[in-house]
Scaffold this motif. Sequence first.
Motif, PDB file in Angstrom:
ATOM      1  N   LYS A   1      -0.079   9.190   1.607  1.00 19.85           N
ATOM      2  CA  LYS A   1       0.227  10.594   1.323  1.00 19.85           C
ATOM      3  C   LYS A   1       1.667  10.730   0.845  1.00 19.85           C
ATOM      4  CE  LYS A   1      -0.223  15.146   3.550  1.00 19.85           C
ATOM      5  NZ  LYS A   1      -0.498  15.827   4.833  1.00 19.85           N
ATOM      6  N   ASN A   2       1.920  10.359  -0.402  1.00 15.75           N
ATOM      7  CA  ASN A   2       3.271  10.454  -0.954  1.00 15.75           C
ATOM      8  C   ASN A   2       3.203  10.636  -2.467  1.00 15.75           C
ATOM      9  OD1 ASN A   2       3.334   7.620  -2.208  1.00 15.75           O
ATOM     10  ND2 ASN A   2       2.931   7.155  -0.052  1.00 15.75           N
ATOM     11  N   LYS A   3       4.325  10.999  -3.060  1.00 18.83           N
ATOM     12  CA  LYS A   3       4.370  11.330  -4.490  1.00 18.83           C
ATOM     13  C   LYS A   3       4.118  10.119  -5.381  1.00 18.83           C
ATOM     14  CE  LYS A   3       9.427  10.844  -4.738  1.00 18.83           C
ATOM     15  NZ  LYS A   3      10.690  11.529  -5.067  1.00 18.83           N
ATOM     16  N   TYR A   4       4.444   8.919  -4.889  1.00 24.33           N
ATOM     17  CA  TYR A   4       4.272   7.714  -5.701  1.00 24.33           C
ATOM     18  C   TYR A   4       2.793   7.413  -5.920  1.00 24.33           C
ATOM     19  CZ  TYR A   4       9.124   7.288  -4.246  1.00 24.33           C
ATOM     20  OH  TYR A   4      10.450   7.540  -3.993  1.00 24.33           O
ATOM     21  N   VAL A   5       2.004   7.516  -4.871  1.00 24.53           N
ATOM     22  CA  VAL A   5       0.567   7.280  -4.998  1.00 24.53           C
ATOM     23  C   VAL A   5      -0.068   8.370  -5.861  1.00 24.53           C
ATOM     24  CG1 VAL A   5      -1.605   7.203  -3.722  1.00 24.53           C
ATOM     25  CG2 VAL A   5       0.392   6.001  -2.829  1.00 24.53           C
ATOM     26  N   MET A   6       0.352   9.618  -5.670  1.00 23.84           N
ATOM     27  CA  MET A   6      -0.215  10.703  -6.469  1.00 23.84           C
ATOM     28  C   MET A   6       0.108  10.534  -7.965  1.00 23.84           C
ATOM     29  SD  MET A   6      -1.884  12.443  -4.293  1.00 23.84           S
ATOM     30  CE  MET A   6      -2.115  10.906  -3.350  1.00 23.84           C
ATOM     31  N   THR A   7       1.329  10.092  -8.261  1.00 22.44           N
ATOM     32  CA  THR A   7       1.704   9.840  -9.658  1.00 22.44           C
ATOM     33  C   THR A   7       0.861   8.720 -10.241  1.00 22.44           C
ATOM     34  OG1 THR A   7       3.979  10.551  -9.237  1.00 22.44           O
ATOM     35  CG2 THR A   7       3.591   9.206 -11.193  1.00 22.44           C
ATOM     36  N   ALA A   8       0.658   7.679  -9.455  1.00 26.08           N
ATOM     37  CA  ALA A   8      -0.154   6.556  -9.916  1.00 26.08           C
ATOM     38  C   ALA A   8      -1.600   6.990 -10.176  1.00 26.08           C
ATOM     39  CB  ALA A   8      -0.123   5.424  -8.885  1.00 26.08           C
TER      40      ALA A   8
ATOM     41  N   LEU B   1       3.072  -8.687   4.843  1.00 28.93           N
ATOM     42  CA  LEU B   1       2.854  -7.767   5.955  1.00 28.93           C
ATOM     43  C   LEU B   1       3.380  -6.358   5.688  1.00 28.93           C
ATOM     44  CD1 LEU B   1       3.659 -10.120   8.980  1.00 28.93           C
ATOM     45  CD2 LEU B   1       1.485  -9.729   7.814  1.00 28.93           C
ATOM     46  N   GLN B   2       3.764  -6.054   4.455  1.00 28.41           N
ATOM     47  CA  GLN B   2       4.233  -4.715   4.123  1.00 28.41           C
ATOM     48  C   GLN B   2       3.043  -3.777   3.955  1.00 28.41           C
ATOM     49  OE1 GLN B   2       7.452  -3.667   3.966  1.00 28.41           O
ATOM     50  NE2 GLN B   2       7.977  -5.703   4.739  1.00 28.41           N
ATOM     51  N   HIS B   3       2.999  -2.734   4.770  1.00 29.50           N
ATOM     52  CA  HIS B   3       1.936  -1.735   4.657  1.00 29.50           C
ATOM     53  C   HIS B   3       2.536  -0.471   4.045  1.00 29.50           C
ATOM     54  CE1 HIS B   3      -0.709  -3.587   8.099  1.00 29.50           C
ATOM     55  NE2 HIS B   3      -0.311  -4.477   7.199  1.00 29.50           N
ATOM     56  N   ASP B   4       2.934  -0.551   2.790  1.00 31.68           N
ATOM     57  CA  ASP B   4       3.606   0.571   2.155  1.00 31.68           C
ATOM     58  C   ASP B   4       2.873   0.988   0.890  1.00 31.68           C
ATOM     59  OD1 ASP B   4       4.163  -1.486   0.418  1.00 31.68           O
ATOM     60  OD2 ASP B   4       6.317  -1.546   0.826  1.00 31.68           O
ATOM     61  N   LYS B   5       3.479   1.918   0.149  1.00 30.01           N
ATOM     62  CA  LYS B   5       2.846   2.466  -1.050  1.00 30.01           C
ATOM     63  C   LYS B   5       2.610   1.395  -2.103  1.00 30.01           C
ATOM     64  CE  LYS B   5       7.467   3.962  -2.506  1.00 30.01           C
ATOM     65  NZ  LYS B   5       8.105   3.524  -1.249  1.00 30.01           N
ATOM     66  N   GLY B   6       3.514   0.433  -2.225  1.00 30.44           N
ATOM     67  CA  GLY B   6       3.333  -0.642  -3.204  1.00 30.44           C
ATOM     68  C   GLY B   6       2.109  -1.483  -2.893  1.00 30.44           C
ATOM     69  N   ALA B   7       1.946  -1.822  -1.624  1.00 26.08           N
ATOM     70  CA  ALA B   7       0.784  -2.613  -1.217  1.00 26.08           C
ATOM     71  C   ALA B   7      -0.506  -1.830  -1.458  1.00 26.08           C
ATOM     72  CB  ALA B   7       0.917  -3.002   0.256  1.00 26.08           C
ATOM     73  N   VAL B   8      -0.470  -0.536  -1.165  1.00 25.61           N
ATOM     74  CA  VAL B   8      -1.666   0.301  -1.366  1.00 25.61           C
ATOM     75  C   VAL B   8      -2.110   0.274  -2.825  1.00 25.61           C
ATOM     76  CG1 VAL B   8      -2.504   2.686  -1.392  1.00 25.61           C
ATOM     77  CG2 VAL B   8      -1.253   1.832   0.588  1.00 25.61           C
ATOM     78  N   LEU B   9      -1.156   0.425  -3.750  1.00 23.59           N
ATOM     79  CA  LEU B   9      -1.508   0.465  -5.172  1.00 23.59           C
ATOM     80  C   LEU B   9      -2.022  -0.885  -5.661  1.00 23.59           C
ATOM     81  CD1 LEU B   9       1.450   2.644  -6.501  1.00 23.59           C
ATOM     82  CD2 LEU B   9      -0.922   3.339  -6.087  1.00 23.59           C
TER      83      LEU B   9
END
Length: 329
Positions: free
Chosen positions: A263-270, A223-231
């Motif tokens: 909308k964060n630096k982790y997704v942009m780096t990925a 149920l985590q809706h965070d940057k890790g789940a998005v990637l």
Amino acid sequence: MLMTINEAYSLFKEEFPEVSVKKSSFRYQRPPHVKLLSELPHNVCVCIYHANFMNLVDALKATAPNVPDNLLASIVCDTASAPCMTNSCSSCSILPRFDTIIAECENDLCEEEKDKQVRYEQWTNSFKHVAYGKFDDIAALIKEKIVAFALHTFVKRQQSVCFRSERERQNVLVLQMDFSENYCLKFQDEIQAMHWVNDQLTIFTCVAWGTTVQSFAIASDDLQHDKGAVLIFFDRILSETAAFSEIYDEIVVFTDGAVSQFKNKYVMTAMHQLSRKINKCVRWEVFAASHGKGAVDGIGGEVKRIVWDSVRSRKTSVTSLDEFVACAS
């Protein structure tokens, strides 16, 4: 309709007593675009910036009906012009033009109308405040918001134009992604205690536009809706579209502006690393705040409706992620 058929019929008879029409005929002749109160959908996920601004304009018009319906368009030269909507146009300036229009509207009011207390509503996060104010008070609140609202409206419209134009470009794969509202594992015949302990599943949706259109719905019991789940979800979608995306030179991703998710630096780096890995240009576009609705919302709603209809008709019982996927498939 904001009233029942009986109420509307009574008002009609009061206003037009000379017209002879029975209630059944009155109901039958209702225009198709006028929905009954019971048919009105629940309007959710409304943009807080638009809602607050329009609530204030409606309150202002309750005192002064001559306030323009489209206040912003009556102030700037062109709502499609960047200088106008960013308050940097040499021909129009938002605040002085607003003051002029308000002064003209106020001149047509008598003292009693100027002092009339009008009810207005404003959202702050998840709470709606109700207050009362005079014409000058409400105009002052609009003046505080109108410059930022003009910029927000311009960005929203330009991004909508960009979204449509990108889908028409050749050799470009356009992806729109978003989290759908979690699905609750419910049962048709459940005991009272089950009402408080329903488990949930994450539903991540995506629509891909290219030479053809593909849609995806990925279910997860995390149920985590965070940057890790998005990637993780994005990687799975790319693997599913690997053959589909080979013919494209560029991948353009559209999402909403949730900072914890997209909308964060982790997704942009990925994205930068992914671009080098697949040797393609990968661009990530973010919709304006509170704007990001689209086909993905229909995908999530349809998948959950299919499963719930099956459960509600007692054709199946969904108690786990595997059963949900099997039912939806």
